[in-house]
Design a protein around this motif. Sequence first.
Motif, PDB file in Angstrom:
ATOM      1  N   GLY A 123      37.825   9.074   2.547  1.00 37.46           N
ATOM      2  CA  GLY A 123      37.297   8.225   3.597  1.00 37.46           C
ATOM      3  C   GLY A 123      35.874   8.575   3.961  1.00 37.46           C
ATOM      4  N   ARG A 124      35.207   7.573   4.552  1.00 34.45           N
ATOM      5  CA  ARG A 124      33.813   7.803   4.924  1.00 34.45           C
ATOM      6  C   ARG A 124      33.671   8.933   5.935  1.00 34.45           C
ATOM      7  N   GLN A 125      34.586   8.965   6.901  1.00 39.56           N
ATOM      8  CA  GLN A 125      34.477   9.998   7.937  1.00 39.56           C
ATOM      9  C   GLN A 125      34.598  11.384   7.335  1.00 39.56           C
ATOM     10  N   SER A 126      35.554  11.571   6.407  1.00 39.49           N
ATOM     11  CA  SER A 126      35.709  12.872   5.766  1.00 39.49           C
ATOM     12  C   SER A 126      34.461  13.244   4.988  1.00 39.49           C
ATOM     13  N   ARG A 127      33.869  12.238   4.297  1.00 43.10           N
ATOM     14  CA  ARG A 127      32.661  12.518   3.515  1.00 43.10           C
ATOM     15  C   ARG A 127      31.503  12.887   4.431  1.00 43.10           C
ATOM     16  N   ARG A 128      31.434  12.213   5.590  1.00 44.66           N
ATOM     17  CA  ARG A 128      30.351  12.558   6.529  1.00 44.66           C
ATOM     18  C   ARG A 128      30.466  14.005   7.008  1.00 44.66           C
ATOM     19  N   TRP A 129      31.707  14.404   7.335  1.00 48.43           N
ATOM     20  CA  TRP A 129      31.897  15.789   7.777  1.00 48.43           C
ATOM     21  C   TRP A 129      31.486  16.764   6.680  1.00 48.43           C
ATOM     22  N   SER A 130      31.881  16.510   5.458  1.00 45.00           N
ATOM     23  CA  SER A 130      31.535  17.405   4.353  1.00 45.00           C
ATOM     24  C   SER A 130      30.030  17.462   4.146  1.00 45.00           C
ATOM     25  N   ASP A 131      29.378  16.281   4.197  1.00 43.73           N
ATOM     26  CA  ASP A 131      27.925  16.249   4.028  1.00 43.73           C
ATOM     27  C   ASP A 131      27.223  17.008   5.153  1.00 43.73           C
ATOM     28  N   LEU A 132      27.738  16.845   6.388  1.00 42.46           N
ATOM     29  CA  LEU A 132      27.130  17.558   7.520  1.00 42.46           C
ATOM     30  C   LEU A 132      27.256  19.065   7.347  1.00 42.46           C
ATOM     31  N   LEU A 133      28.396  19.532   6.884  1.00 40.23           N
ATOM     32  CA  LEU A 133      28.596  20.962   6.697  1.00 40.23           C
ATOM     33  C   LEU A 133      27.704  21.498   5.578  1.00 40.23           C
ATOM     34  N   VAL A 134      27.562  20.728   4.483  1.00 37.92           N
ATOM     35  CA  VAL A 134      26.662  21.150   3.406  1.00 37.92           C
ATOM     36  C   VAL A 134      25.229  21.207   3.924  1.00 37.92           C
ATOM     37  N   THR A 135      24.835  20.183   4.697  1.00 38.31           N
ATOM     38  CA  THR A 135      23.489  20.189   5.282  1.00 38.31           C
ATOM     39  C   THR A 135      23.265  21.438   6.129  1.00 38.31           C
ATOM     40  N   THR A 136      24.278  21.820   6.906  1.00 39.32           N
ATOM     41  CA  THR A 136      24.160  22.998   7.772  1.00 39.32           C
ATOM     42  C   THR A 136      23.973  24.260   6.962  1.00 39.32           C
TER      43      THR A 136
ATOM     44  N   PHE B 121      36.527  23.705   2.653  1.00 44.07           N
ATOM     45  CA  PHE B 121      37.739  23.830   1.841  1.00 44.07           C
ATOM     46  C   PHE B 121      38.982  23.392   2.639  1.00 44.07           C
ATOM     47  N   LEU B 122      39.040  23.804   3.903  1.00 47.84           N
ATOM     48  CA  LEU B 122      40.184  23.446   4.726  1.00 47.84           C
ATOM     49  C   LEU B 122      40.200  21.948   5.048  1.00 47.84           C
ATOM     50  N   LEU B 123      39.013  21.349   5.195  1.00 50.61           N
ATOM     51  CA  LEU B 123      38.960  19.902   5.388  1.00 50.61           C
ATOM     52  C   LEU B 123      39.548  19.174   4.179  1.00 50.61           C
ATOM     53  N   ALA B 124      39.197  19.690   2.983  1.00 53.84           N
ATOM     54  CA  ALA B 124      39.753  19.088   1.773  1.00 53.84           C
ATOM     55  C   ALA B 124      41.276  19.259   1.743  1.00 53.84           C
ATOM     56  N   GLN B 125      41.740  20.450   2.129  1.00 56.87           N
ATOM     57  CA  GLN B 125      43.189  20.668   2.170  1.00 56.87           C
ATOM     58  C   GLN B 125      43.847  19.764   3.214  1.00 56.87           C
ATOM     59  N   ALA B 126      43.180  19.589   4.355  1.00 61.22           N
ATOM     60  CA  ALA B 126      43.735  18.740   5.411  1.00 61.22           C
ATOM     61  C   ALA B 126      43.898  17.310   4.915  1.00 61.22           C
ATOM     62  N   GLU B 127      42.934  16.853   4.129  1.00 55.91           N
ATOM     63  CA  GLU B 127      43.048  15.489   3.605  1.00 55.91           C
ATOM     64  C   GLU B 127      44.224  15.370   2.644  1.00 55.91           C
ATOM     65  N   ARG B 128      44.409  16.412   1.821  1.00 55.91           N
ATOM     66  CA  ARG B 128      45.537  16.373   0.880  1.00 55.91           C
ATOM     67  C   ARG B 128      46.876  16.474   1.611  1.00 55.91           C
ATOM     68  N   ARG B 129      46.858  17.063   2.816  1.00 53.73           N
ATOM     69  CA  ARG B 129      48.102  17.291   3.545  1.00 53.73           C
ATOM     70  C   ARG B 129      48.389  16.203   4.574  1.00 53.73           C
ATOM     71  N   GLN B 130      47.616  15.097   4.504  1.00 57.47           N
ATOM     72  CA  GLN B 130      47.826  14.045   5.503  1.00 57.47           C
ATOM     73  C   GLN B 130      49.231  13.453   5.425  1.00 57.47           C
TER      74      GLN B 130
ATOM     75  N   PHE C 213      39.379  25.148  13.470  1.00 57.41           N
ATOM     76  CA  PHE C 213      39.683  24.123  14.464  1.00 57.41           C
ATOM     77  C   PHE C 213      39.429  22.713  13.945  1.00 57.41           C
ATOM     78  N   LEU C 214      38.277  22.473  13.320  1.00 58.07           N
ATOM     79  CA  LEU C 214      37.956  21.117  12.880  1.00 58.07           C
ATOM     80  C   LEU C 214      38.970  20.589  11.861  1.00 58.07           C
ATOM     81  N   PRO C 215      39.325  21.363  10.815  1.00 55.14           N
ATOM     82  CA  PRO C 215      40.359  20.856   9.893  1.00 55.14           C
ATOM     83  C   PRO C 215      41.699  20.614  10.603  1.00 55.14           C
ATOM     84  N   ALA C 216      42.063  21.513  11.546  1.00 48.20           N
ATOM     85  CA  ALA C 216      43.324  21.320  12.268  1.00 48.20           C
ATOM     86  C   ALA C 216      43.272  20.055  13.108  1.00 48.20           C
TER      87      ALA C 216
END
Length: 805
Positions: free
Chosen positions: A417-430, A300-309, A392-395
């Motif tokens: 972006g691809r990098q953001s999608r990779r992070w989200s996919d990795l977290l879902v996988t975890t 969720f914070l990663l998504a917020q970080a992207e919106r706050r770029q 930490f990661l979203p920050a």
Amino acid sequence: MSHLRFAFRRLARARGFTVIAVLTLALGIGASTAIFSIVNGVLLQPLPFPEQGQLVWLRESMPVFGSEPLPVNAYHFRTWQERAQSFSHLTVVDGRTASISSTDRPELVGLISVSAGFFEVLGVPPVLGRTFVPEEENAGRNHVVVISDALWQRAFGRDPAVIGRTLALDREPHTIIGVLPASFRFPSARAQIGSGAPAHPDVFCPKVFAADELQERLGRHNYGAIGRLKAGVSPVLAEAELNRIAGQITAEAGKPDIVLRAVATPLHEAVVGRSRRGLMVLFAAVTSVLLIGCVNLMNFLLAQAERRQQESAVRQALGASRSRLVCAALTEAMLVALAGGALGVLLARVGLASLLRFAPADLPRAGDISIDAGVLGFALACTLATGLLFGFLPAWRLARSDPQQALSAGSRALASGRQSRRWSDLLVTTEVALSVVLLALAALLGGSFVRLLRAEQGFRAPTVISASLAIPYAGYPEPEARSAYFERIVAQLNAAPGITAAAVTNLLPLAGETWVDKAAAAGDPRPSEEKPNVNTRFVSSGYFEAMGLPLRAGRSFDARDRGRKVTIISEQLARLLWPDQDPVGRHVERNPGEEYEVIGVAADVRPSANRSPVPTVYRQQRDWPFLRMTVVARASGDAQSAAAALRAAIASVDPQVPVPPFRTMDDVLDASVATQRFQLLLVAVFATTALLLTMLGIYGVVAYAIARRRKELGIRMALGATPGSIRTLVLRHGMRPVAFGLGVGLVLTLAGGRVLESLLFETRPSDPALLAAVAGGLVLCALLACYVPGRQATRVDPFDALRAE
């Protein structure tokens, strides 16, 4: 302070996210804190004895009687006291229940008989009076007791003049010579010396060995023993010395070929060792739930970080450093974590009381479990760690954004972006992998528990009620008097309306093993160590009818067997001694020259719910009348309908014998599976929570991806894409990390199978049906989590999506 003010304003504006985040962390931290308080109280906290590292629990091992360690033989203990140099003190421990008459009516209390030096071994001085001296281990001088603080309060109102007063213990006067401190809790010895040991003893008295016990050199293993090692002596060295003495004992007994070994285990490990694996599995499970919650919040914070770029880019353009941006974002995460941690501690306090109500009665050191300073320190560390983990990661991602690129891109990106999608996919996988492990654990424990309940116990007793009666030696010193007492109880019950059968036994089915002996066909020339071990049960006539224990051949005990050496054996023993032959009429030999005629063959019975049946010999209760026997009564209706008749029979035969709690056989079965039920309950709750959090995480990631790709989806639909193709696109992107997580989770489950084996009953950790059910269930839940946002994606209006820019 500026970071704090800014974080408070942001969290106040995003109230929905703040509430969900705080509740998610509160549940995870609260559950982790509650389980850690149990782990801390049982496993981590030292025993409340000075220099506990010098305390060892002593047992013996004789392969001739099986691989499990045995209690200690009385003669061996005395020999250790005389010859062993590794110990500053040695003490014996024997437990049972006894009746006291200090109140208006007899009361059953837990009694521990110990040798002099017991309290010196543990390093526990009395708060009043004194403890035992060696002379009080002799018959005639042993009528002294030390009582617990609880009994002092309950029976004597904490009267300081209690020293020297008389306590009627099993109808014999005993002088109170000491009172123990309120903090003293003797660890339960049930696992070491049998179910007769009380969990919470109130009375301690000197142990006096019978003369014949001290003549028995290779048998009668009945007692626990505790030793305090001398300074500089390790348990290994002490064990080696005791093994040398064991060799001397077997040689002196004329049996040098018999293998006798001592087993010296640190007292703390002896008390809690059986619970360690189960508790650590529970702690790992609840930690996984907390990690899944953190992963969700991180997404969720990663998504917020992207919106706050863009906001971050503006702040950097105005001179803010990256470290300042990271600090601001971490402050926000830490505020959420601290709020969740504070609420979690409150939930832990409430939840711990509920957990302990469901905990099995044999959970060691249950009285030491509390939310103390150490547990609060764990909760604080857990709170700070989770704040850093999900913040930490979203920050870092926010601070790493390129100001020029962010300002020029605006909000016109077609997709994240691809990098953001990779992070989200990795977290879902975890989180999917962790959920698979938890769900598999719950499924395996559930399947094991179902098999445990459905396992054939060997008897049918749905309407049987039982009571464990303890009669005093002073009132019944002769074996004939003891036998007559229980026969009168049975006669009273058989004459009572609504009772179809009644009997007595020294141990109920599912209540463990006792009196392990050797048995062989008469004339068997094999040495003793090659003959099978058997459990011996002493029962009265009518026992098999009362317990619904079928006889496969022969008959039950009756009046014609009085004075005769007859026995009934289990099917398993019959197969061992006389395979493919009729054992009825043959003779079983216990010792050379001690033979019993087999008059019947009974169905096999389990010694506990999770163990296979063991060879068993049934002898008449009058052969060896115990002071403590269990009365069983089969009612024609509900089991509780026999309670009044049982209570009346006890009062009629001897009103001075305390009436114990009554138990049905369902209660006995419940007690036998209490540990497995407790583990299953907690793991099922954790697994369900993990599944819900995982579905929420998948839904959040897919829904956010759709929101970011709204323009792309509009273009696809404008170019002719059908709703079905849009749903397929969403499901493909959403299920890809789920599939990876499922594979990783199944691999982790199979890899950790060995850890689970000891917790399972007739269930393999790699059971394909259970693992397939887990995988199928999780896939269905993930499809549902993807389908809802996928269906919303098909409702995108192409014109609105294209105009939105």
